[in-house]
Design a protein around this motif. Structure first.
Motif, short mmCIF file in Angstrom:
data_model
loop_
_atom_site.label_atom_id
_atom_site.label_comp_id
_atom_site.label_asym_id
_atom_site.label_seq_id
_atom_site.Cartn_x
_atom_site.Cartn_y
_atom_site.Cartn_z
N SER A 100 3.95 2.95 -105.83
CA SER A 100 3.42 3.36 -107.14
C SER A 100 2.68 2.21 -107.81
CB SER A 100 4.56 3.84 -108.03
OG SER A 100 5.26 4.90 -107.43
N ALA A 101 3.23 1.00 -107.70
CA ALA A 101 2.58 -0.16 -108.29
C ALA A 101 1.25 -0.45 -107.62
CB ALA A 101 3.49 -1.38 -108.20
N LEU A 102 1.18 -0.28 -106.30
CA LEU A 102 -0.08 -0.48 -105.58
C LEU A 102 -1.12 0.54 -106.03
CD1 LEU A 102 -1.64 -1.95 -103.36
CD2 LEU A 102 -0.67 -0.33 -101.71
N ASN A 103 -0.69 1.77 -106.23
CA ASN A 103 -1.57 2.81 -106.76
C ASN A 103 -2.09 2.43 -108.14
OD1 ASN A 103 -2.44 5.83 -107.10
ND2 ASN A 103 -1.08 5.44 -108.82
N ASP A 104 -1.19 1.96 -109.01
CA ASP A 104 -1.59 1.59 -110.37
C ASP A 104 -2.47 0.34 -110.38
OD1 ASP A 104 -0.02 3.69 -111.24
OD2 ASP A 104 1.74 2.43 -111.56
N THR A 105 -2.17 -0.61 -109.49
CA THR A 105 -2.98 -1.83 -109.42
C THR A 105 -4.41 -1.50 -108.99
OG1 THR A 105 -1.02 -3.15 -108.86
CG2 THR A 105 -3.17 -4.10 -108.35
N SER A 106 -4.56 -0.57 -108.05
CA SER A 106 -5.90 -0.15 -107.63
C SER A 106 -6.69 0.39 -108.81
CB SER A 106 -5.81 0.91 -106.53
OG SER A 106 -5.14 0.41 -105.39
N ARG A 107 -6.02 1.16 -109.66
CA ARG A 107 -6.69 1.73 -110.83
C ARG A 107 -7.06 0.65 -111.85
NH1 ARG A 107 -4.97 7.48 -111.74
NH2 ARG A 107 -3.97 8.18 -109.84
N GLU A 108 -6.12 -0.28 -112.12
CA GLU A 108 -6.37 -1.30 -113.13
C GLU A 108 -7.44 -2.29 -112.70
OE1 GLU A 108 -5.15 -1.44 -116.22
OE2 GLU A 108 -4.19 0.48 -115.80
N VAL A 109 -7.35 -2.77 -111.45
CA VAL A 109 -8.36 -3.70 -110.96
C VAL A 109 -9.71 -3.01 -110.86
CG1 VAL A 109 -9.07 -5.14 -109.01
CG2 VAL A 109 -6.68 -5.13 -109.74
N GLY A 110 -9.71 -1.76 -110.41
CA GLY A 110 -10.95 -1.01 -110.35
C GLY A 110 -11.59 -0.86 -111.72
N GLY A 111 -10.77 -0.54 -112.73
CA GLY A 111 -11.31 -0.41 -114.08
C GLY A 111 -11.93 -1.71 -114.59
N ALA A 112 -11.26 -2.84 -114.34
CA ALA A 112 -11.79 -4.13 -114.77
C ALA A 112 -13.10 -4.44 -114.06
CB ALA A 112 -10.77 -5.23 -114.51
N LEU A 113 -13.16 -4.16 -112.75
CA LEU A 113 -14.39 -4.40 -111.99
C LEU A 113 -15.53 -3.53 -112.51
CD1 LEU A 113 -13.05 -4.64 -108.33
CD2 LEU A 113 -14.28 -6.43 -109.57
N GLY A 114 -15.22 -2.27 -112.80
CA GLY A 114 -16.26 -1.36 -113.27
C GLY A 114 -16.84 -1.77 -114.60
N VAL A 115 -15.98 -2.18 -115.53
CA VAL A 115 -16.46 -2.63 -116.84
C VAL A 115 -17.35 -3.86 -116.68
CG1 VAL A 115 -15.73 -3.65 -119.03
CG2 VAL A 115 -14.55 -1.63 -118.14
N ALA A 116 -16.93 -4.80 -115.82
CA ALA A 116 -17.72 -6.02 -115.63
C ALA A 116 -19.04 -5.73 -114.94
CB ALA A 116 -16.91 -7.03 -114.82
#
Length: 540
Positions: A420-436
């Motif tokens: 579950s944490a790996l799933n959530d980390t993919s979402r959080e890191v993806g969101g940060a990358l997308g904003v940048a």
């Protein structure tokens, strides 16, 4: 009614781990009422966490005025929460597996609620940032547990639909948070933004105490402290660098320090984990196509979605001319499509296979991006972007559930917190990358488009207006007769920059599509949801 049978049946998609060191203990629930109560508890907690990621974005100006904060300080207030959350997801997910998911969840709800109350009352920037960091720590205790409780409590025939409901709220929670936050800012003050998260964690805590069973991995092996520390440094450093790069510049010392520490820690984490008999995250699990393709797909999809939110909100305010509340409401149709599709996706996957469902979802998602890129305009206003948003919501809803299930199905029951944490980390890191990434492309496209349109204006006005559409409006207020020219140029330049970022989003969707075509999960069909079970939580 309870069943003490193990959650995971033998499967070729499950990565084998040493069995002599663990004795997973969980309760599989088959009563629809019990399942509904668990979903209510987990989804209310999830919305609180997700809404807090995006909520303060609508109150940046109010924060700066009330707290006397600089723009840099405001960004730290917003980003401190995300950095703490992302950095601690993996280690805390593993702690939940080892010492009990329910105690970790309840502790996280308490920490998150108290920290949110502290942020609402914070009189200074320093205390506000400290409260947001504490809230991020609490959120890291909550977010992975909400999913691992579901995957460890539901039988296979009900699990996919439950994951679909969870994924729907995970994808649309940010939109709901923006709308409620905009309402609070417009009607009351920014300090009331925290009423929703606090209320949600209270409801979730009560429901969790009453209805959520505890599940725990009885382990005799040593906890992977080294891997936990390295994972926190790796994810925290990378997210810090990504967040600070667009604002401070990619050569700024803080940006460079965060990025370098993150990359070095990531390499060290991989090397460390490969040498451990009982690692925090078994790196060999990424050989499984479901885990690797599911993580990559979620990272890319959430990168594009967060990038869209970054652009769409100021578009509706500065170009269309809507208030913050109306602009946030403009995103709700996307959520209205995304949530039911997330619930329907397991049935589609059961009939056509997870891989085909994910490929179709990402393809539709890409078509939505293309529709935005081709239709967005100043003159067309909201109706020029609404069709693209609806298509995006449809594609995301179809993609998120099978991608999430592909990740959680790969790791065994005693590692569901890590999954579950790996799933959530993919979402959080993806969101940060997308904003940048998409934010940088928008800024670059805006400057390139507006500079020719401002020729003939005094250099100091033109230079300031080229910094962003908000700056252009500030310049126009003092530009006299030149104001209409500046505003018109800024609006068209903003849309042109947005179109450029949307085409990059189309390219990213193409990358995700290629990953799924060539390295997607097996072609077998998913477990069919029980046709006679209904545990939707519309009444919650």
């Amino acid at each position: 009614m309870c069943d003490e049978t193990p959650r995971h049946p033998p499967s070729e998609n499950t990565v084998n781990h040493p069995t002599e060191t663990t004795e997973p203990s969980s309760t599989v629930l088959t009563d629809p009422k019990d399942q509904r109560n668990i979903l209510i508890a987990m989804c209310t907690a999830l919305i609180a966490v997700i809404a807090s990621v995006s909520g303060l974005n609508v109150a940046q100006q109010d924060l700066a005025i009330d707290l006397g904060a600089s723009q840099s300080a405001v960004l730290w207030i917003i980003n401190a929460y995300t950095i703490a959350l992302a950095a601690l997801l993996l280690p805390i997910g593993a702690i939940g597996d080892r010492w009990g998911r329910k105690p970790v969840l309840l502790t996280g709800l308490a920490v998150f609620g108290l920290a949110s109350l502290g942020a609402a009352l914070a009189p200074t920037v320093g205390l506000m940032i400290a409260a947001r960091v504490a809230a991020g720590v609490g959120a890291a205790m909550i977010m992975p547990v909400t999913l691992s409780v579901i995957t460890s409590s539901f039988p296979p025939e009900d699990r996919a639909r439950a994951i679909g409901i969870w994924a729907g709220f995970a994808g649309s929670g940010g939109i709901l948070g923006l709308w409620v936050s905009a309402f609070m800012v417009d009607v009351v003050t920014w300090r009331w933004l925290f009423v929703l998260p606090i209320g949600l964690v209270i409801v979730s805590a009560i429901a969790s105490v009453m209805f959520v069973p505890n599940s725990v991995e009885h382990a005799t092996h040593r906890f992977d402290i080294g891997g936990s520390l390295l994972s926190a440094l790796a994810i925290g450093g990378i997210v810090l660098g990504i967040h600070e790069g667009p604002e401070r510049g990619w050569t700024d010392p803080i940006t460079l320090a965060g990025t370098i520490v993150g990359v070095v820690a990531l390499v060290a984490f991989v090397m460390w984990e490969r040498r451990q008999a009982n690692p925090l995250l078994d790196m060999s699990a990424f050989r499984d196509r479901g885990l690797s393709s599911g993580s990559a797909t979620l990272l890319i999809v959430f990168a594009v979605m967060f990038g869209i939110f970054l652009v769409l909100f100021p578009y509706l305010q500065a170009v269309v001319g809507w208030s913050a509340l109306r602009a946030a409401a403009g995103l709700l149709p996307m959520a209205a499509v995304m949530m039911p599709m997330s619930t329907l996706a397991p049935r589609v996957a059961a009939r056509f296979g997870s891989r085909a469902t994910m490929i179709t979802g990402v393809a539709i998602f890409g078509i939505g991006m293309m529709t935005l890129a081709l239709r967005a305009s100043v003159e067309g206003g909201y109706m020029s972007v609404l069709p693209g948003l609806m298509i995006l919501g449809f594609g995301m809803g179809l993609t998120m559930t099978p991608a999430t299930e592909a990740i959680t199905a790969t790791l065994p029951q005693e590692k569901q917190g890590v999954a579950s944490a790996l799933n959530d980390t993919s979402r959080e890191v993806g969101g940060a990358l997308g904003v940048a990434l998409l934010g940088s492309i928008l800024s670059s496209g805006y400057r390139s488009a507006i500079e020719p349109a401002l020729e003939g204006l005094p250099p100091e006005l033109a230079e300031h207006a080229s910094e962003g559409i908000g700056s252009a409006y500030a310049v126009a207020a003092e530009a006299g007769d030149a104001a209409p020219q500046i505003i018109d140029a800024a609006q068209h330049a903003f849309v042109e920059g947005w179109v450029s970022s949307m085409w990059i989003g189309v390219a990213l969707a193409g990358v995700a599509l290629a990953v799924l075509v060539f390295r997607g999960p097996g072609t077998g069909k998913a477990v069919a949801p029980a046709a006679d079970r209904e545990f939707e939580i519309a009444s919650a």
